[in-house]
Design a protein around this motif. Sequence first.
Motif, PDB file in Angstrom:
ATOM      1  N   ILE A 164       0.758  -1.429   0.060  1.00 30.44           N
ATOM      2  CA  ILE A 164      -0.460  -0.321  -0.290  1.00 30.44           C
ATOM      3  C   ILE A 164       0.783   0.893  -0.208  1.00 30.44           C
ATOM      4  N   THR A 165       0.184   2.256  -0.623  1.00 26.60           N
ATOM      5  CA  THR A 165       1.753   3.234  -1.143  1.00 26.60           C
ATOM      6  C   THR A 165       0.506   4.618  -0.880  1.00 26.60           C
ATOM      7  N   VAL A 166       0.608   5.341  -0.514  1.00 32.31           N
ATOM      8  CA  VAL A 166       0.568   6.423   0.298  1.00 32.31           C
ATOM      9  C   VAL A 166       0.173   7.867  -1.423  1.00 32.31           C
ATOM     10  N   SER A 167       0.782   7.255  -2.073  1.00 29.28           N
ATOM     11  CA  SER A 167       0.843   8.187  -3.640  1.00 29.28           C
ATOM     12  C   SER A 167       1.176   7.435  -4.732  1.00 29.28           C
ATOM     13  N   GLU A 168       0.432   8.045  -5.715  1.00 27.40           N
ATOM     14  CA  GLU A 168       1.009   7.628  -7.281  1.00 27.40           C
ATOM     15  C   GLU A 168       2.709   7.555  -7.325  1.00 27.40           C
ATOM     16  N   GLU A 169       3.442   8.745  -7.112  1.00 32.20           N
ATOM     17  CA  GLU A 169       4.222   8.889  -6.669  1.00 32.20           C
ATOM     18  C   GLU A 169       5.192   7.751  -6.208  1.00 32.20           C
ATOM     19  N   VAL A 170       4.632   7.720  -4.661  1.00 31.66           N
ATOM     20  CA  VAL A 170       5.083   6.494  -4.105  1.00 31.66           C
ATOM     21  C   VAL A 170       4.946   4.974  -4.396  1.00 31.66           C
ATOM     22  N   ALA A 171       3.894   4.650  -5.348  1.00 31.31           N
ATOM     23  CA  ALA A 171       3.653   4.193  -6.035  1.00 31.31           C
ATOM     24  C   ALA A 171       5.122   3.599  -7.204  1.00 31.31           C
ATOM     25  N   GLY A 172       5.017   4.790  -7.632  1.00 26.90           N
ATOM     26  CA  GLY A 172       6.229   4.542  -9.021  1.00 26.90           C
ATOM     27  C   GLY A 172       7.880   4.335  -8.764  1.00 26.90           C
ATOM     28  N   TYR A 173       7.482   4.593  -7.463  1.00 27.26           N
ATOM     29  CA  TYR A 173       9.122   4.324  -7.085  1.00 27.26           C
ATOM     30  C   TYR A 173       9.004   3.305  -6.818  1.00 27.26           C
ATOM     31  N   VAL A 174       7.409   2.878  -6.211  1.00 27.44           N
ATOM     32  CA  VAL A 174       8.126   1.140  -5.425  1.00 27.44           C
ATOM     33  C   VAL A 174       8.101  -0.111  -6.682  1.00 27.44           C
ATOM     34  N   ARG A 175       7.034   0.355  -8.221  1.00 32.50           N
ATOM     35  CA  ARG A 175       6.778  -0.875  -9.049  1.00 32.50           C
ATOM     36  C   ARG A 175       8.151  -0.734  -9.202  1.00 32.50           C
ATOM     37  N   ALA A 176       8.975   0.654  -9.406  1.00 32.34           N
ATOM     38  CA  ALA A 176      10.395   1.156 -10.256  1.00 32.34           C
ATOM     39  C   ALA A 176      11.275  -0.716  -9.675  1.00 32.34           C
ATOM     40  N   HIS A 177      11.696  -0.937  -8.456  1.00 28.47           N
ATOM     41  CA  HIS A 177      11.930  -1.666  -7.762  1.00 28.47           C
ATOM     42  C   HIS A 177      11.827  -3.304  -7.531  1.00 28.47           C
ATOM     43  N   LEU A 178      10.456  -3.512  -8.574  1.00 28.94           N
ATOM     44  CA  LEU A 178       9.109  -4.959  -8.360  1.00 28.94           C
ATOM     45  C   LEU A 178       9.686  -5.353  -9.952  1.00 28.94           C
ATOM     46  N   ASN A 179       9.628  -6.601  -9.984  1.00 29.86           N
ATOM     47  CA  ASN A 179       9.648  -7.513 -11.709  1.00 29.86           C
ATOM     48  C   ASN A 179       8.096  -7.323 -12.051  1.00 29.86           C
ATOM     49  N   ASP A 180       7.856  -6.174 -13.190  1.00 25.03           N
ATOM     50  CA  ASP A 180       6.982  -6.447 -13.403  1.00 25.03           C
ATOM     51  C   ASP A 180       5.788  -7.780 -13.586  1.00 25.03           C
ATOM     52  N   SER A 181       5.863  -9.029 -12.754  1.00 20.33           N
ATOM     53  CA  SER A 181       5.282  -9.782 -12.520  1.00 20.33           C
ATOM     54  C   SER A 181       4.137  -9.125 -11.268  1.00 20.33           C
ATOM     55  N   ASP A 182       5.214  -8.434 -10.752  1.00 20.14           N
ATOM     56  CA  ASP A 182       4.678  -7.690  -8.767  1.00 20.14           C
ATOM     57  C   ASP A 182       4.029  -6.530  -9.105  1.00 20.14           C
ATOM     58  N   SER A 183       3.854  -5.885  -9.744  1.00 16.26           N
ATOM     59  CA  SER A 183       3.786  -5.214 -10.319  1.00 16.26           C
ATOM     60  C   SER A 183       2.264  -4.890  -9.387  1.00 16.26           C
ATOM     61  N   SER A 184       1.089  -5.475  -9.652  1.00 14.33           N
ATOM     62  CA  SER A 184      -0.008  -5.878  -9.612  1.00 14.33           C
ATOM     63  C   SER A 184      -0.263  -6.115  -8.169  1.00 14.33           C
ATOM     64  N   LYS A 185       0.375  -6.400  -7.319  1.00  9.80           N
ATOM     65  CA  LYS A 185      -0.268  -5.906  -5.580  1.00  9.80           C
ATOM     66  C   LYS A 185       0.118  -4.805  -5.070  1.00  9.80           C
ATOM     67  N   VAL A 186       0.652  -3.589  -6.219  1.00  9.42           N
ATOM     68  CA  VAL A 186       0.757  -1.863  -5.690  1.00  9.42           C
ATOM     69  C   VAL A 186      -0.192  -1.690  -5.880  1.00  9.42           C
ATOM     70  N   HIS A 187      -0.599  -0.858  -4.498  1.00 11.38           N
ATOM     71  CA  HIS A 187      -2.264  -0.096  -4.589  1.00 11.38           C
ATOM     72  C   HIS A 187      -2.082   1.219  -3.735  1.00 11.38           C
ATOM     73  N   VAL A 188      -2.472   2.378  -4.214  1.00 10.96           N
ATOM     74  CA  VAL A 188      -2.167   3.763  -3.622  1.00 10.96           C
ATOM     75  C   VAL A 188      -4.080   3.755  -2.974  1.00 10.96           C
ATOM     76  N   VAL A 189      -3.401   4.218  -1.603  1.00 11.20           N
ATOM     77  CA  VAL A 189      -4.582   4.698  -0.865  1.00 11.20           C
ATOM     78  C   VAL A 189      -4.205   5.544  -0.223  1.00 11.20           C
ATOM     79  N   PRO A 190      -4.309   7.235   0.218  1.00  9.74           N
ATOM     80  CA  PRO A 190      -4.288   7.930   0.817  1.00  9.74           C
ATOM     81  C   PRO A 190      -4.456   7.825   2.088  1.00  9.74           C
ATOM     82  N   ASN A 191      -3.972   8.965   2.575  1.00  9.02           N
ATOM     83  CA  ASN A 191      -3.750   9.127   3.870  1.00  9.02           C
ATOM     84  C   ASN A 191      -5.689   9.497   4.202  1.00  9.02           C
TER      85      ASN A 191
END
Length: 396
Positions: free
Chosen positions: A157-184
């Motif tokens: 769970i990431t708090v913003s689209e910007e953080v989600a992009g950062y996390v996805r950049a450090h994951l394999n493409d197959s894992d990117s679907s488990k990254v979600h944005v839920v603001p505070n």
Amino acid sequence: MQVAYVCADAGVPVFGMKGCSIHVQEIVRAFGKRGDKLTLLATRLGGKQPDDLDIANLDFPIPSGLSLVERERAQVVAAERIARAVVTSAKPFDLVYERYSLWSSASMRAARQREIHSVLEVNSPLIEEQQTHREISDLSLAEQIRHEAFSNAGTIITVSEEVAGYVRAHLNDSDSSKVHVVPNGVDVERFAPTRFSQTNSREFTVGFLGTLKPWHGLESLLSAFEIVYQRFPSARLRIIGDGPLREELQDRIQNHRPQLQSQIDWVGAVSPLDVPCELSKLDVAVAPYLESDEFYFSPLKVYEYMAAGRAVVASQIGQISTLIQDNINGCLYTAGDFQRLAAILIDLASDPNRRSRLGIAARECMAASHSWDSTLARILSHVLLDQRITKRPVPS
């Protein structure tokens, strides 16, 4: 549901007054409201446990007086101890929820090995923050831990689209679907304007809430307030919070803007329970963030401003640009443009009815979809969906 909440970050006093502390406490409260049984495992409790948090807590403190290298290693050891406590608990946990920290991946690894549902909450690019604002000794280890934590987490769970992009950049493409944005979110009941008396006869009051750090743009706010003061000599500015810039800012006012000294109230740090009352004293609440290409925040202060029914003026940057609809539930201006900020404040000072309309709309926005309860509900819906879609193998 039995929940383990893990915060292995020694920089987060979970029962303290920092924004990160409030975030931990509010997510814990939301679990409690659901009826879940929660155990908090942390390296730094940092204060007295609030009376309304009905939780067990386990403390894994980091020794004081350590060198930078020793402190980093001690936090890795503490994270391993926390993970052991999670898997050896007398009552097995149904969910491990961890706030991502620099030196902790053991709990996510252990949860995956034991096939326990897990959530990794990522609030910022910690390695880059540490390099920019503090010190880091073992960069390679921090990067390895980041990879392990991100890879092993069942849901991120990431708090913003910007953080989600950062996390996805450090994951394999197959894992990117488990990254979600839920603001505070915000405690809409605690910040309800009806809980506090409103006084119409006082001076027009502008306010800021937060830690006094460079990226919050306090110098820009002071420049804008100087212009407001020239038009409305009785106007006041309240600075709620403390931090490393306070003395510097006060010196600048004394030396370069002495006429403002009597118009500024330096409230200092206040208890989270006192923040709603402090906000009720403001006519306008400002989030004067500076321009940044990497604005990845989901600012708690803006949610609190809006839940308190204040007229909000904020920089048009990052997530704020989607949260605030200009001239509907707040006002936006180009980051750093203190003259435009001043013009908006002057307009609001002259039009109390407009301030009221903006505040009511802001409050309605928060109450409709930004409570901590609804925030946690969205997080848990992603957990269920991710576990249904795939059962990822345990890495070697």
